[in-house]
Motif scaffolding. Structure first.
Motif, PDB file in Angstrom:
ATOM      1  N   THR A  15      11.096   7.157   5.670  1.00 48.77           N
ATOM      2  CA  THR A  15      10.222   7.662   6.723  1.00 48.77           C
ATOM      3  C   THR A  15       9.049   6.717   6.907  1.00 48.77           C
ATOM      4  N   THR A  16       8.292   6.952   8.002  1.00 48.41           N
ATOM      5  CA  THR A  16       7.098   6.133   8.251  1.00 48.41           C
ATOM      6  C   THR A  16       6.112   6.262   7.096  1.00 48.41           C
ATOM      7  N   GLY A  17       6.024   7.483   6.554  1.00 48.85           N
ATOM      8  CA  GLY A  17       5.132   7.698   5.421  1.00 48.85           C
ATOM      9  C   GLY A  17       5.526   6.863   4.228  1.00 48.85           C
ATOM     10  N   ASP A  18       6.833   6.748   3.976  1.00 51.25           N
ATOM     11  CA  ASP A  18       7.305   5.933   2.860  1.00 51.25           C
ATOM     12  C   ASP A  18       6.873   4.481   3.029  1.00 51.25           C
ATOM     13  N   LEU A  19       6.997   3.972   4.238  1.00 46.36           N
ATOM     14  CA  LEU A  19       6.658   2.579   4.499  1.00 46.36           C
ATOM     15  C   LEU A  19       5.156   2.325   4.381  1.00 46.36           C
ATOM     16  N   ASN A  20       4.373   3.316   4.716  1.00 48.67           N
ATOM     17  CA  ASN A  20       2.920   3.145   4.692  1.00 48.67           C
ATOM     18  C   ASN A  20       2.304   3.405   3.325  1.00 48.67           C
ATOM     19  N   ASP A  21       3.055   4.036   2.448  1.00 47.65           N
ATOM     20  CA  ASP A  21       2.522   4.294   1.116  1.00 47.65           C
ATOM     21  C   ASP A  21       2.324   2.979   0.378  1.00 47.65           C
ATOM     22  N   HIS A  26      -4.624   1.082  -6.094  1.00 49.37           N
ATOM     23  CA  HIS A  26      -5.672   0.131  -6.461  1.00 49.37           C
ATOM     24  C   HIS A  26      -6.783   0.769  -7.280  1.00 49.37           C
ATOM     25  N   ALA A  27      -7.174   1.985  -6.924  1.00 51.38           N
ATOM     26  CA  ALA A  27      -8.243   2.645  -7.670  1.00 51.38           C
ATOM     27  C   ALA A  27      -7.825   2.864  -9.125  1.00 51.38           C
ATOM     28  N   GLU A  28      -6.624   3.342  -9.306  1.00 55.31           N
ATOM     29  CA  GLU A  28      -6.100   3.570 -10.660  1.00 55.31           C
ATOM     30  C   GLU A  28      -5.930   2.253 -11.406  1.00 55.31           C
ATOM     31  N   GLY A  29      -5.431   1.242 -10.699  1.00 53.81           N
ATOM     32  CA  GLY A  29      -5.213  -0.065 -11.323  1.00 53.81           C
ATOM     33  C   GLY A  29      -6.509  -0.729 -11.750  1.00 53.81           C
ATOM     34  N   GLN A  30      -7.534  -0.608 -10.919  1.00 56.05           N
ATOM     35  CA  GLN A  30      -8.818  -1.228 -11.261  1.00 56.05           C
ATOM     36  C   GLN A  30      -9.500  -0.514 -12.419  1.00 56.05           C
ATOM     37  N   LEU A  31      -9.315   0.813 -12.520  1.00 51.83           N
ATOM     38  CA  LEU A  31      -9.834   1.544 -13.670  1.00 51.83           C
ATOM     39  C   LEU A  31      -9.130   1.092 -14.951  1.00 51.83           C
ATOM     40  N   PHE A  32      -7.809   0.924 -14.844  1.00 53.96           N
ATOM     41  CA  PHE A  32      -7.037   0.431 -15.992  1.00 53.96           C
ATOM     42  C   PHE A  32      -7.516  -0.966 -16.402  1.00 53.96           C
ATOM     43  N   LEU A  33      -7.726  -1.829 -15.411  1.00 54.20           N
ATOM     44  CA  LEU A  33      -8.156  -3.194 -15.697  1.00 54.20           C
ATOM     45  C   LEU A  33      -9.531  -3.198 -16.368  1.00 54.20           C
TER      46      LEU A  33
END
Length: 420
Positions: A15-21, A26-33
């Motif tokens: 679906t369009t939603g799948d493609l846009n996800d 990034h927020a989770e990844g930057q907290l992890f970093l």
């Protein structure tokens, strides 16, 4: 378009939603970093430079493999588990910045250089065209220019390479291409037997390169050395004459500034005389010793280096620039590096771009993807200046003299030769 299949065999269209996800949160990844960096600073940089801590928490291979749980699985792990993985990797790795880590080639940490390494990894670009790496194309050119000037060349060329061995192999390829440019298209079949000359104290990459590039290890001729491990120019001259008399074509001399075992510096000026006489390419493997060129006290060890055709130099060794930081420097001003290695890939190196296409340097390299290795050296050089780098070299030699003096005073040590 692509289709997705469920576990029960049903076909699903995205679906369009799948493609846009987003692929990455990034927020989770930057907290992890952020948490990962805290572990790196504490475990690697704080504990790893504390003389009270161990250089290495040694484990036997079988035990270490179990501790690290190296197996890769279908499903991922929660972030806290991954952070523990980072702690374990740090804990059981060798702390190369530790005051008691002694390696003959590299050790220690420069924090400006490390910042450059973090930054280049985060930017994650490829150093092949100006449009994708504008800052680093210009930066690499400036760093190479500065290093060439230390060699004594006002003009020339060069490249950051993945290690000194690769730099040495580049020099072999360039020397062969200069003598027989047809080898690029026609291959080895039409070439005569080519011979390389080096000392038994030289780095093993000379023989590896000869095998890899089709010269053959038997065609690496070893030149005698004196008691200090330095190549004897008179024997070089004699070996070249013998090689010619046997129908071979001598084409390259690879001498060493700072041999791996003895730290010997070959007499470049006298070797250059021999190379001029026989019209051979003179390559200087200065992977370890090249940094003496920063020092007014010690640059005499490489007297005559300006007469070389190429120089390999690893600032990640004596200058503590961090692995890896290796350059090949060339006196050539005829674009030999590009002529030898280019494939003229039109999809990448278009000639009608809106900037000077000479800034697209990727065709000089045998690699396509090439990491940014200039930033770590540039940032460190900016921070401490040539004077600061000179002090590092002088201190390294001071440490050598101190170590020799201590060994002379202690039982159980036999000094094989005096230090430089």
């Amino acid at each position: 378009m692509f289709l997705l299949e469920t576990t029960d065999g049903q076909i699903m269209e995205p679906t369009t939603g799948d493609l846009n996800d987003p692929l990455i949160n990034h927020a989770e990844g930057q907290l992890f970093l952020h948490e990962a960096f805290k572990i790196i600073v504490e475990e690697v940089l704080c504990k790893g430079t504390d003389v009270k801590e161990k250089v290495c928490e040694w484990k036997e291979p079988e035990d270490l493999a179990l501790l690290l749980d190296l197996e890769l699985r279908e499903k991922g792990e929660p972030q806290e588990s991954v952070l523990q993985r980072i702690r374990d990797v740090a804990k059981y790795s060798v702390k190369t910045s530790h005051p008691r880590f002694f390696n003959q080639q590299f050790a220690g940490v420069d924090y400006h250089s490390l910042a450059g390494r973090f930054l280049s990894e985060a930017l994650n670009t490829n150093l092949f065209t100006y449009e994708v790496a504008p800052v680093f194309v210009l930066m690499e050119a400036e760093v190479l220019k500065g290093l060439r000037e230390l060699v004594g060349w006002t003009k020339g060329d060069g490249l950051f390479c993945p290690g000194g061995s690769t730099s040495n192999m580049y020099a072999m390829n360039l020397a062969r291409y200069r003598l027989y440019p047809e080898v690029k298209n026609q291959g080895l079949w039409s070439l005569p037997r080519l011979t390389i000359f080096t000392s038994p104290e030289s780095h093993y990459s000379v023989k590896k390169g000869a095998a890899f590039m089709g010269f053959g290890m038997d065609n690496v001729i070893l030149v005698k050395v004196d008691d200090g491990g330095r190549m004897i120019p008179e024997d070089l001259d004699e070996k070249i004459e013998i090689s010619k008399s046997q129908g071979a074509v001598p084409f390259l001399v690879s001498c060493t500034s700072g041999t791996t075992v003895q730290g010997a510096f070959d007499p470049l000026d006298h070797i250059a005389d021999v190379c001029d006489k026989h019209k051979l390419w003179l390559h200087v493997d200065a992977a370890w010793g090249g940094s003496v060129l920063f020092s007014k006290k010690h640059r005499h060890l490489m007297k005559g280096v300006h007469r070389a055709n190429s120089v390999a130099w690893n600032p990640h060794k004596m200058l503590v620039a961090g692995l890896q930081c290796s350059v090949l420097l060339l006196k050539d001003t005829t674009d030999l590096l590009k002529k030898c290695h280019c494939a003229n890939a039109s999809y990448l190196f278009q000639q009608d771009k809106f900037y000077d296409v000479n800034l697209d340097i990727g065709d000089k390299s045998v690699q396509c993807s090439r990491k940014v290795d200039c930033l770590k050296l540039w940032l460190m050089w900016k921070a401490v200046g040539s004077t600061g780098l000179e002090q590092r070299v002088d201190k390294a030699f001071l440490h050598v003299r101190y170590l020799v003096d201590q060994m002379k005073k202690r039982d159980g040590f036999q000094l094989l030769r005096e230090s430089l």
